[in-house]
Design a protein around this motif. Sequence first.
Motif, short mmCIF file in Angstrom:
data_model
loop_
_atom_site.label_atom_id
_atom_site.label_comp_id
_atom_site.label_asym_id
_atom_site.label_seq_id
_atom_site.Cartn_x
_atom_site.Cartn_y
_atom_site.Cartn_z
N THR A 55 0.83 -1.20 0.00
CA THR A 55 0.00 0.00 0.00
C THR A 55 0.87 1.26 0.00
N ARG A 56 1.91 1.22 0.84
CA ARG A 56 2.84 2.35 0.89
C ARG A 56 3.54 2.54 -0.46
N GLU A 59 1.50 4.31 -3.04
CA GLU A 59 1.29 5.72 -2.72
C GLU A 59 2.58 6.52 -2.73
N GLU A 61 5.41 8.47 -4.41
CA GLU A 61 5.69 9.17 -5.67
C GLU A 61 7.07 8.84 -6.22
#
Length: 309
Positions: A55-56, A59, A61
């Motif tokens: 999940t990290r 997310e 960039e």
Amino acid sequence: MQHGKYRFIVGFLVVPLALYALFVLWPFVQAIFYSFTNWSGLSPDFQMIGFDNYTRMFEDEIFWKALRHSLIFAVVLPLLTIGLALFFAFMLNVGGRARKGAAVTGVRGSGFYKIVYFFPQVLSIAIVALLFKFAYNPTDGVLNSLLRAIGLDSVQPDWLGDPDLALICVMVVLVWSTVGFFVVLFSAGMASIPKDFYEAALLDGANRFTTFFRITLPLLWDTVQSGWIYMGILALGAESFAVVHIMTVGPRGGGPDFSTIVLPLYVYQNAFGPGQAAYATTIGVALLIVTLLFATVVMRLGRRERLEY
């Protein structure tokens, strides 16, 4: 008799397969396992956290920048390297004018050119990266010194400090350092093609362009496909990591503004910088998937009927 044959085969295979499983497959399994944990890499203690690392990652960039740059490398670098290597190898082996009774020959001095093209392979990729880093130096590097020598004092790019140029500069180094290997590889493949094919084409009035696309490339296709996969893996792996890490700016490379960050370098930065080994293995799993998908796509797109001679 058949039973004894199979026992003989298994006896020879069991040790190599065990070593392969231990030193190749098992690290992959461990990496996938640790990607579901919270592990610093500095102690044996870890905690299972499920899909939090993934999940990290989705997310993050910087991860998406690294993935984009790695995909650019995987697509553009093989295209440039394989294309240049095929051109050079063709000219060195087939592209010369007929002389001394030989209808098919390479250009004059082809032996010397092969040495020149292969020379970068003698150097370590770290040495190559350092040499080009000095050449790209905006103050006293070779490139800007040449621009000043010819009166272009106003054109003094900050090659590795400009986000719009840094990635291109890195790609130039990777192409320069690898094209010689593929020149030798394709030259060996072209040497195995019977000269009769080229001589027949010349008698029919075929030019170099037609000869290359009608004879050389179809008969060399398996070698080209293998070279394409190999170059893509190099671009996604250690070669890109070494060049970007050594040449580009920033505390741990990948700059400016992460304009040259690639997945292998981002794995390294997370594993040995803040001590987030579990998150680094998660990015490593993503890199593994990208590499496998790349190899699969190239093999599928390059599939064609095999020509034999």
